[in-house]
Design a protein around this motif. Structure first.
Motif, PDB file in Angstrom:
ATOM      1  N   PRO A  51       0.806  -1.220   0.000  1.00 40.82           N
ATOM      2  CA  PRO A  51       0.000   0.000   0.000  1.00 40.82           C
ATOM      3  C   PRO A  51       0.842   1.276   0.000  1.00 40.82           C
ATOM      4  CG  PRO A  51      -0.266  -1.219   2.053  1.00 40.82           C
ATOM      5  CD  PRO A  51       0.598  -2.038   1.161  1.00 40.82           C
ATOM      6  N   ASP A  52       1.859   1.341   0.836  1.00 37.20           N
ATOM      7  CA  ASP A  52       2.731   2.512   0.892  1.00 37.20           C
ATOM      8  C   ASP A  52       4.148   2.038   1.164  1.00 37.20           C
ATOM      9  OD1 ASP A  52       0.805   4.576   0.572  1.00 37.20           O
ATOM     10  OD2 ASP A  52       0.151   4.218   2.635  1.00 37.20           O
ATOM     11  N   PHE A  53       5.092   2.650   0.478  1.00 37.88           N
ATOM     12  CA  PHE A  53       6.478   2.322   0.751  1.00 37.88           C
ATOM     13  C   PHE A  53       6.910   3.031   2.032  1.00 37.88           C
ATOM     14  CE2 PHE A  53       6.490   1.409  -3.808  1.00 37.88           C
ATOM     15  CZ  PHE A  53       7.144   0.190  -3.798  1.00 37.88           C
ATOM     16  N   PRO A  54       7.695   2.376   2.876  1.00 41.68           N
ATOM     17  CA  PRO A  54       8.165   3.048   4.093  1.00 41.68           C
ATOM     18  C   PRO A  54       9.163   4.147   3.737  1.00 41.68           C
ATOM     19  CG  PRO A  54       9.173   0.884   3.866  1.00 41.68           C
ATOM     20  CD  PRO A  54       8.157   1.011   2.771  1.00 41.68           C
ATOM     21  N   GLU A  55       9.292   5.114   4.617  1.00 41.96           N
ATOM     22  CA  GLU A  55      10.254   6.193   4.406  1.00 41.96           C
ATOM     23  C   GLU A  55      11.664   5.631   4.497  1.00 41.96           C
ATOM     24  OE1 GLU A  55       9.752   9.409   3.637  1.00 41.96           O
ATOM     25  OE2 GLU A  55       7.626   8.919   3.451  1.00 41.96           O
ATOM     26  N   ARG A  56      12.524   6.081   3.596  1.00 46.17           N
ATOM     27  CA  ARG A  56      13.916   5.629   3.609  1.00 46.17           C
ATOM     28  C   ARG A  56      14.720   6.444   4.607  1.00 46.17           C
ATOM     29  NH1 ARG A  56      16.435   4.940  -2.259  1.00 46.17           N
ATOM     30  NH2 ARG A  56      18.239   5.003  -0.909  1.00 46.17           N
ATOM     31  N   ALA A  57      15.594   5.758   5.291  1.00 46.77           N
ATOM     32  CA  ALA A  57      16.508   6.442   6.205  1.00 46.77           C
ATOM     33  C   ALA A  57      17.578   7.147   5.375  1.00 46.77           C
ATOM     34  CB  ALA A  57      17.147   5.426   7.143  1.00 46.77           C
ATOM     35  N   PRO A  58      18.265   8.142   5.929  1.00 42.56           N
ATOM     36  CA  PRO A  58      19.339   8.803   5.181  1.00 42.56           C
ATOM     37  C   PRO A  58      20.393   7.786   4.743  1.00 42.56           C
ATOM     38  CG  PRO A  58      18.844  10.008   7.192  1.00 42.56           C
ATOM     39  CD  PRO A  58      18.061   8.740   7.243  1.00 42.56           C
ATOM     40  N   GLN A  59      20.861   7.932   3.519  1.00 42.75           N
ATOM     41  CA  GLN A  59      21.798   6.971   2.947  1.00 42.75           C
ATOM     42  C   GLN A  59      23.255   7.381   3.130  1.00 42.75           C
ATOM     43  OE1 GLN A  59      20.615   4.004   1.475  1.00 42.75           O
ATOM     44  NE2 GLN A  59      18.810   4.779   2.536  1.00 42.75           N
ATOM     45  N   GLY A  60      23.492   8.562   3.655  1.00 41.16           N
ATOM     46  CA  GLY A  60      24.867   9.009   3.850  1.00 41.16           C
ATOM     47  C   GLY A  60      25.422   9.635   2.581  1.00 41.16           C
ATOM     48  N   ASP A  61      26.690  10.040   2.647  1.00 40.48           N
ATOM     49  CA  ASP A  61      27.340  10.679   1.505  1.00 40.48           C
ATOM     50  C   ASP A  61      27.980   9.628   0.607  1.00 40.48           C
ATOM     51  OD1 ASP A  61      26.668  13.174   2.493  1.00 40.48           O
ATOM     52  OD2 ASP A  61      28.491  13.280   3.725  1.00 40.48           O
ATOM     53  N   PHE A  62      28.166   9.990  -0.673  1.00 39.79           N
ATOM     54  CA  PHE A  62      28.861   9.104  -1.593  1.00 39.79           C
ATOM     55  C   PHE A  62      30.327   9.018  -1.197  1.00 39.79           C
ATOM     56  CE2 PHE A  62      25.374  10.543  -4.407  1.00 39.79           C
ATOM     57  CZ  PHE A  62      24.855   9.302  -4.720  1.00 39.79           C
ATOM     58  N   GLU A  63      30.900   7.849  -1.369  1.00 36.40           N
ATOM     59  CA  GLU A  63      32.321   7.701  -1.060  1.00 36.40           C
ATOM     60  C   GLU A  63      33.154   8.344  -2.156  1.00 36.40           C
ATOM     61  OE1 GLU A  63      33.841   3.520  -2.676  1.00 36.40           O
ATOM     62  OE2 GLU A  63      32.239   3.287  -1.212  1.00 36.40           O
ATOM     63  N   GLU A  64      34.299   8.847  -1.784  1.00 40.06           N
ATOM     64  CA  GLU A  64      35.213   9.445  -2.755  1.00 40.06           C
ATOM     65  C   GLU A  64      36.013   8.332  -3.416  1.00 40.06           C
ATOM     66  OE1 GLU A  64      35.550  12.655  -3.646  1.00 40.06           O
ATOM     67  OE2 GLU A  64      33.851  13.128  -2.330  1.00 40.06           O
ATOM     68  N   ARG A  65      36.066   8.346  -4.739  1.00 39.52           N
ATOM     69  CA  ARG A  65      36.810   7.321  -5.472  1.00 39.52           C
ATOM     70  C   ARG A  65      37.964   7.959  -6.227  1.00 39.52           C
ATOM     71  NH1 ARG A  65      32.423   3.173  -8.082  1.00 39.52           N
ATOM     72  NH2 ARG A  65      31.414   2.620  -6.131  1.00 39.52           N
ATOM     73  N   VAL A  66      39.008   7.174  -6.399  1.00 42.38           N
ATOM     74  CA  VAL A  66      40.161   7.634  -7.163  1.00 42.38           C
ATOM     75  C   VAL A  66      39.802   7.545  -8.643  1.00 42.38           C
ATOM     76  CG1 VAL A  66      42.579   7.193  -7.691  1.00 42.38           C
ATOM     77  CG2 VAL A  66      41.704   6.760  -5.381  1.00 42.38           C
ATOM     78  N   PRO A  67      40.006   8.621  -9.416  1.00 44.76           N
ATOM     79  CA  PRO A  67      39.685   8.553 -10.847  1.00 44.76           C
ATOM     80  C   PRO A  67      40.541   7.502 -11.556  1.00 44.76           C
ATOM     81  CG  PRO A  67      40.377  10.782 -10.203  1.00 44.76           C
ATOM     82  CD  PRO A  67      40.519   9.913  -9.016  1.00 44.76           C
ATOM     83  N   LEU A  68      39.969   6.881 -12.567  1.00 46.03           N
ATOM     84  CA  LEU A  68      40.705   5.858 -13.327  1.00 46.03           C
ATOM     85  C   LEU A  68      41.690   6.469 -14.278  1.00 46.03           C
ATOM     86  CD1 LEU A  68      37.794   3.401 -14.122  1.00 46.03           C
ATOM     87  CD2 LEU A  68      39.561   3.155 -12.397  1.00 46.03           C
TER      88      LEU A  68
END
Length: 68
Positions: A51-68
């Motif tokens: 009927p309704d999707f539950p509210e999502r908790a905060p997912q945090g920040d994206f991790e920093e990746r080293v460019p290829l």
């Protein structure tokens, strides 16, 4: 005897036959796979099951990746 076997995931309105089969005596057998539900009824079976999707908790920040 010449034979052709074709399995359709979505049956077309018109089934084409090879040119060498046209205007000759033949037999056409159509066997429907009833185990696969129709799209319309399949969607209706699941419509409203959640009927309704539950509210999502905060997912945090994206991790920093080293460019290829």
């Amino acid at each position: 005897m010449n034979t052709v076997k074709k399995i359709y995931a979505d049956m077309p309105e018109i089934i084409n036959v090879p040119k060498e089969f046209i205007h000759r005596k033949g037999e056409v057998i159509i066997i429907l796979d009833e185990a696969v539900p129709k799209k319309a009824s399949f969607l209706k079976d699941f419509y409203g099951s959640i009927p309704d999707f539950p509210e999502r908790a905060p997912q945090g920040d994206f991790e920093e990746r080293v460019p290829l």
